[in-house]
Design a protein around this motif. Structure first.
Motif, PDB file in Angstrom:
ATOM      1  N   SER A  91     105.816  81.181 -15.196  1.00  0.00           N
ATOM      2  CA  SER A  91     105.525  82.608 -15.848  1.00  0.00           C
ATOM      3  C   SER A  91     106.604  83.606 -16.006  1.00  0.00           C
ATOM      4  N   LYS A  92     107.334  83.371 -15.299  1.00  0.00           N
ATOM      5  CA  LYS A  92     108.745  84.202 -15.411  1.00  0.00           C
ATOM      6  C   LYS A  92     109.658  83.837 -16.646  1.00  0.00           C
ATOM      7  N   LEU A  93     109.573  82.525 -17.017  1.00  0.00           N
ATOM      8  CA  LEU A  93     110.361  82.027 -18.248  1.00  0.00           C
ATOM      9  C   LEU A  93     109.594  81.618 -19.319  1.00  0.00           C
ATOM     10  N   ASN A  94     108.293  81.922 -19.111  1.00  0.00           N
ATOM     11  CA  ASN A  94     107.266  81.311 -20.372  1.00  0.00           C
ATOM     12  C   ASN A  94     107.559  80.079 -20.805  1.00  0.00           C
ATOM     13  N   HIS A  95     107.561  79.094 -19.869  1.00  0.00           N
ATOM     14  CA  HIS A  95     107.884  77.492 -20.097  1.00  0.00           C
ATOM     15  C   HIS A  95     106.894  76.852 -19.125  1.00  0.00           C
ATOM     16  N   ASP A  96     106.403  75.618 -19.613  1.00  0.00           N
ATOM     17  CA  ASP A  96     105.785  74.558 -18.663  1.00  0.00           C
ATOM     18  C   ASP A  96     107.099  74.133 -17.718  1.00  0.00           C
ATOM     19  N   TYR A  97     106.707  74.083 -16.427  1.00  0.00           N
ATOM     20  CA  TYR A  97     107.232  73.871 -15.196  1.00  0.00           C
ATOM     21  C   TYR A  97     107.936  72.536 -15.279  1.00  0.00           C
ATOM     22  N   THR A  98     107.231  71.469 -15.894  1.00  0.00           N
ATOM     23  CA  THR A  98     107.819  70.007 -16.107  1.00  0.00           C
ATOM     24  C   THR A  98     109.046  70.018 -17.262  1.00  0.00           C
ATOM     25  N   TYR A  99     108.758  70.928 -18.010  1.00  0.00           N
ATOM     26  CA  TYR A  99     109.963  71.092 -19.086  1.00  0.00           C
ATOM     27  C   TYR A  99     111.204  71.480 -18.467  1.00  0.00           C
ATOM     28  N   LEU A 100     110.949  72.770 -17.748  1.00  0.00           N
ATOM     29  CA  LEU A 100     112.055  73.317 -17.076  1.00  0.00           C
ATOM     30  C   LEU A 100     112.695  72.401 -16.107  1.00  0.00           C
ATOM     31  N   SER A 101     111.963  71.753 -15.217  1.00  0.00           N
ATOM     32  CA  SER A 101     112.297  70.989 -14.199  1.00  0.00           C
ATOM     33  C   SER A 101     113.298  69.678 -14.627  1.00  0.00           C
ATOM     34  N   ASN A 102     112.809  69.061 -15.834  1.00  0.00           N
ATOM     35  CA  ASN A 102     113.105  67.854 -16.652  1.00  0.00           C
ATOM     36  C   ASN A 102     114.666  68.348 -17.275  1.00  0.00           C
ATOM     37  N   LEU A 103     114.555  69.496 -17.889  1.00  0.00           N
ATOM     38  CA  LEU A 103     115.738  69.921 -18.472  1.00  0.00           C
ATOM     39  C   LEU A 103     116.931  70.273 -17.659  1.00  0.00           C
ATOM     40  N   PHE A 104     116.479  71.118 -16.585  1.00  0.00           N
ATOM     41  CA  PHE A 104     117.388  71.490 -15.288  1.00  0.00           C
ATOM     42  C   PHE A 104     117.891  70.131 -14.938  1.00  0.00           C
ATOM     43  N   SER A 105     117.322  69.125 -14.598  1.00  0.00           N
ATOM     44  CA  SER A 105     117.937  67.901 -13.786  1.00  0.00           C
ATOM     45  C   SER A 105     118.672  67.092 -14.874  1.00  0.00           C
ATOM     46  N   GLU A 106     118.186  67.090 -16.003  1.00  0.00           N
ATOM     47  CA  GLU A 106     119.050  66.198 -17.171  1.00  0.00           C
ATOM     48  C   GLU A 106     120.508  66.883 -17.284  1.00  0.00           C
ATOM     49  N   VAL A 107     120.389  68.199 -17.329  1.00  0.00           N
ATOM     50  CA  VAL A 107     121.951  68.928 -17.652  1.00  0.00           C
ATOM     51  C   VAL A 107     122.613  69.117 -16.414  1.00  0.00           C
ATOM     52  N   GLN A 108     121.991  69.671 -15.068  1.00  0.00           N
ATOM     53  CA  GLN A 108     122.647  69.859 -13.944  1.00  0.00           C
ATOM     54  C   GLN A 108     122.900  68.730 -13.081  1.00  0.00           C
ATOM     55  N   GLY A 109     122.215  67.732 -13.225  1.00  0.00           N
ATOM     56  CA  GLY A 109     122.321  66.391 -12.382  1.00  0.00           C
ATOM     57  C   GLY A 109     121.561  66.569 -11.144  1.00  0.00           C
ATOM     58  N   ILE A 110     120.918  67.562 -10.641  1.00  0.00           N
ATOM     59  CA  ILE A 110     120.212  67.948  -9.354  1.00  0.00           C
ATOM     60  C   ILE A 110     118.903  68.450  -9.861  1.00  0.00           C
ATOM     61  N   THR A 111     118.033  68.297  -8.924  1.00  0.00           N
ATOM     62  CA  THR A 111     116.690  69.031  -9.222  1.00  0.00           C
ATOM     63  C   THR A 111     116.576  70.433  -9.023  1.00  0.00           C
ATOM     64  N   ILE A 112     115.656  71.174  -9.607  1.00  0.00           N
ATOM     65  CA  ILE A 112     115.547  72.546  -9.145  1.00  0.00           C
ATOM     66  C   ILE A 112     115.418  72.538  -7.730  1.00  0.00           C
ATOM     67  N   GLU A 113     114.538  71.826  -7.033  1.00  0.00           N
ATOM     68  CA  GLU A 113     114.383  71.871  -5.686  1.00  0.00           C
ATOM     69  C   GLU A 113     115.500  71.913  -4.806  1.00  0.00           C
ATOM     70  N   LYS A 114     116.403  71.064  -5.054  1.00  0.00           N
ATOM     71  CA  LYS A 114     117.680  70.759  -4.492  1.00  0.00           C
ATOM     72  C   LYS A 114     118.702  72.126  -4.878  1.00  0.00           C
ATOM     73  N   PHE A 115     118.616  72.539  -5.958  1.00  0.00           N
ATOM     74  CA  PHE A 115     119.250  73.701  -6.293  1.00  0.00           C
ATOM     75  C   PHE A 115     118.849  74.843  -5.257  1.00  0.00           C
ATOM     76  N   ILE A 116     117.601  74.850  -5.018  1.00  0.00           N
ATOM     77  CA  ILE A 116     117.159  76.192  -4.229  1.00  0.00           C
ATOM     78  C   ILE A 116     117.303  75.893  -2.755  1.00  0.00           C
ATOM     79  N   ILE A 117     117.045  74.487  -2.326  1.00  0.00           N
ATOM     80  CA  ILE A 117     117.772  74.466  -0.933  1.00  0.00           C
ATOM     81  C   ILE A 117     119.366  74.675  -0.925  1.00  0.00           C
ATOM     82  N   THR A 118     119.931  74.390  -1.790  1.00  0.00           N
ATOM     83  CA  THR A 118     121.346  74.401  -1.603  1.00  0.00           C
ATOM     84  C   THR A 118     121.649  75.971  -1.580  1.00  0.00           C
TER      85      THR A 118
END
Length: 179
Positions: A91-118
């Protein structure tokens, strides 16, 4: 951009170039006028002097926005989420979470969840060093379900228990006092 100082640097660089802005937020700037190629290059160079990077492509900007939402949530917000994080981010970024998650993992090499935990663990470390809150208060502040959950995640991430981490910091501090 993650800090107030970064915003100040950006505002200063925009002003030097005679550019007027309406919004300067974490990772986002709205400029009133069109920016010439020369101004763009000067802005990029000016920011680089401060160790900041001007992002031009939409995927990089979106990834930075994801990071900014997470940093804001973990480091600056004390209010618990009333919806799950994936819905919040979508809702904050106006994109589907699956798209955001896949894009983040592809570019950053870690999941959003791992980034949050870190980031949560870095925040825990910071709070432990300040020694203003106990572990129960820290767990509540960072919305962990229990102290045990926080401790398990901390140990898995750092290899240390929170109490051992705190002891190491105190030992290092006392050694520095002897110098």
């Amino acid at each position: 951009m993650v800090c107030i100082r970064c915003k100040m640097v950006l505002k200063d660089e925009l002003t030097k170039l005679g550019l007027h802005y309406t919004v300067v937020e974490l990772g986002e700037v709205e400029v009133v006028e069109n920016i010439s190629v020369q101004q763009h290059d000067q802005l990029k160079a000016g920011l680089l002097k401060w160790g900041l990077e001007l992002m031009d492509d939409k995927k990089s900007v979106l990834i930075q926005k994801i990071k900014n939402v997470i940093v804001e949530l973990v480091h600056y917000s004390e209010e618990p989420l009333t919806i799950n994080f994936s819905e919040f981010l979508s809702s904050k970024l106006n994109h589907d979470y699956t798209y955001l998650s896949n894009l983040f993992s592809e570019v950053q090499g870690i999941t959003i969840e791992k980034f949050i935990i870190t980031h949560k663990i870095e925040r825990v470390k910071e709070l432990l060093v300040y020694n203003e809150l106990n572990l129960t208060q820290i767990a509540a502040l960072l919305h962990y379900s229990s102290v045990a959950h926080l401790s398990t995640q901390f140990k898995k991430t750092t290899g240390l228990t929170p109490s051992h981490f705190k002891q190491l910091k105190e030992k290092r501090r006392s050694m520095l006092d002897d110098v």
